[in-house]
Design an enzyme around this catalytic site. Structure first.
Site, PDB file in Angstrom:
ATOM      1  N   GLU A 114       0.802  -1.233   0.000  1.00 46.60           N
ATOM      2  CA  GLU A 114       0.000   0.000   0.000  1.00 46.60           C
ATOM      3  C   GLU A 114       0.836   1.285   0.000  1.00 46.60           C
ATOM      4  O   GLU A 114       0.594   2.203   0.775  1.00 46.60           O
ATOM      5  CB  GLU A 114      -0.956  -0.028   1.199  1.00 46.60           C
ATOM      6  N   GLU A 158      -5.920 -11.015  -1.251  1.00 43.49           N
ATOM      7  CA  GLU A 158      -6.780 -10.795  -0.074  1.00 43.49           C
ATOM      8  C   GLU A 158      -8.256 -10.762  -0.479  1.00 43.49           C
ATOM      9  O   GLU A 158      -9.024  -9.917  -0.017  1.00 43.49           O
ATOM     10  CB  GLU A 158      -6.396  -9.473   0.620  1.00 43.49           C
TER      11      GLU A 158
HETATM   12  C1  HAH Z   1      -5.447  -4.854   3.952  1.00 44.24           C
HETATM   13  N1  HAH Z   1      -5.610  -3.443   3.843  1.00 44.24           N
HETATM   14  C2  HAH Z   1      -4.089  -5.241   4.527  1.00 44.24           C
HETATM   15  O1  HAH Z   1      -3.170  -5.524   3.497  1.00 44.24           O
HETATM   16  C3  HAH Z   1      -4.162  -6.444   5.452  1.00 44.24           C
HETATM   17  O2  HAH Z   1      -2.906  -6.648   6.032  1.00 44.24           O
HETATM   18  C4  HAH Z   1      -5.195  -6.239   6.533  1.00 44.24           C
HETATM   19  O3  HAH Z   1      -5.226  -7.338   7.427  1.00 44.24           O
HETATM   20  C5  HAH Z   1      -6.500  -6.009   5.899  1.00 44.24           C
HETATM   21  C6  HAH Z   1      -6.578  -5.406   4.702  1.00 44.24           C
HETATM   22  C7  HAH Z   1      -6.774  -3.036   3.135  1.00 44.24           C
HETATM   23  C8  HAH Z   1      -7.167  -1.606   3.223  1.00 44.24           C
HETATM   24  C9  HAH Z   1      -8.260  -1.204   2.521  1.00 44.24           C
HETATM   25  O4  HAH Z   1      -8.918  -2.095   1.783  1.00 44.24           O
HETATM   26  C10 HAH Z   1      -8.692   0.134   2.560  1.00 44.24           C
HETATM   27  C11 HAH Z   1      -8.028   1.052   3.330  1.00 44.24           C
HETATM   28  C12 HAH Z   1      -6.966   0.649   4.042  1.00 44.24           C
HETATM   29  C13 HAH Z   1      -6.530  -0.677   3.993  1.00 44.24           C
END
Ligand code: HAH
Length: 338
Positions: free
Chosen positions: A137, A244
């Site tokens: 990210e 994911e």
């Molecule tokens: C993910 N971020 C992460 O990669 C993971 O490590 C965590 O457990 C859950 C989701 C997703 C995310 C998003 O879809 C929107 C904003 C911030 C982060």
């Protein structure tokens, strides 16, 4: 899992000709969801247990027990493990970026810490983990900027991502190294991700793949937007993993609909819409089996999903293929029967 669920086809066996089927697990679900995991999945990712704050909570203290349990479980059952994650703006102790006086640490100090962390974690699991999300990210969601203004960027500068991949490659020369992100199909953001990865490849940085998180919704992104993003990333010649995947049953989070506090009833109608969404998603993914190597769900069954708290806290969601009692949903059948 009750006996009724024992005679259903195995998801990962069904998908063997296409791609690996993974699930994010945590210390609890490794036990509570063991039967489903062993039957239907051939890859696992630690939902939290390998993140910096969990595996390395203080400068001189590593906590390997939970990550070790996951890796041992995977080895015992012949499953792949995706390593998640090394350099991220979240779930990283603030102390990583501070000196002994609590002031911002120098770039040299932070880089040394990164090297030590990566060498320790990748070294420990080098026999078991071949895929690592090195950077998570790192590009901005919206606006005209490019890289997210994180502590990593502030202390190490613009080339911190290149550095992280070089450090990871040195620690695990055989591992495939990924850049992972969400909203990865949105036209502007996917262009930034493309540009980042293309730039790293041009510079000769050891980056081997893109992780598309796949936190999608019933109605968004549109299928053709997803397909366009996959095809564009694939044109870089890198490995692609869906890392994911889950489908929020509420509407588009980019509009106001997705943020509604109201809990939907999970009725037959909604189950059917979710099944249709999963059917078309997996048909697109299967058609791209030559470029997609692995599809990981962010969870195993609906009784344990981060979606119950994201994007709305305390709103029950039903984003996965197995229900709260670990039984197969219509969505399961829609991806298995084709
Ligand atoms: C993910 N971020 C992460 O990669 C993971 O490590 C965590 O457990 C859950 C989701 C997703 C995310 C998003 O879809 C929107 C904003 C911030 C982060």
């Amino acid at each position: 899992m009750t006996d009724t669920y024992r005679n259903i086809p195995s998801l990962s066996e069904r998908y063997r000709p296409y791609f690996r089927i993974g699930a994010a697990v945590n210390a609890k679900s490794l036990n509570t969801h063991r039967d489903l995991l062993v039957t239907h999945f051939n890859s696992v990712t630690a939902e939290n247990e390998m993140k910096w704050e969990e595996i390395h909570p203080e400068q001189d203290r590593y906590e390997f027990a939970k990550a070790d349990a996951l890796v041992n479980f995977a080895r015992e059952h012949g499953m792949f493990v995706r390593g998640h994650t090394l350099v991220w703006h979240n779930q990283t102790p603030a102390a990583v970026f501070l000196d002994d006086l609590g002031q911002t640490a120098t770039a040299a100090v932070v880089e040394r810490r990164l090297e030590e962390h990566v060498a320790t974690v990748l070294g420990r699991y080098h026999n078991d983990i071949y895929d690592w999300d090195v950077a998570n990210e790192a590009v901005v969601d919206a606006g005209t900027g490019f890289l997210r203004d994180s502590r990593w960027l502030q202390t190490l500068g613009d080339d911190y991502i290149a550095k992280a991949f070089r450090i990871a490659h040195q620690a695990a020369p055989d591992a495939l190294l990924f850049y992972n992100d969400y909203n990865e199909t949105k036209p502007d953001k996917s262009e930034r991700i493309y540009k980042l990865v293309a730039g790293l490849l041009d510079e000769g940085v050891p980056i081997h793949g893109i992780g598309m998180q796949g936190h999608w919704m019933l109605d968004d992104p549109a299928l053709d937007e997803i397909e366009r993003a996959i095809d564009r990333y694939a044109s870089l010649g890198v490995h692609l993993h869906i890392t994911e995947l889950d489908v929020c049953v509420y509407g588009n989070v980019h509009g106001t609909g997705g943020q509604s506090q109201e809990v939907l009833p999970y009725d037959d109608e909604l189950a059917k819409r979710l099944a249709e969404r999963y059917r078309s998603l997996f048909s697109s993914l299967r058609a791209r089996k030559d470029v997609i190597e692995s599809v990981t769900f962010w969870g195993v069954a609906d009784d344990d999903t981060w979606r119950d708290n994201f994007p709305v806290r305390g709103r029950k969601d039903w984003p996965l293929l197995f229900d709260v009692n670990h039984g197969p949903k219509q969505a399961f059948w829609s991806v298995v029967e084709f």
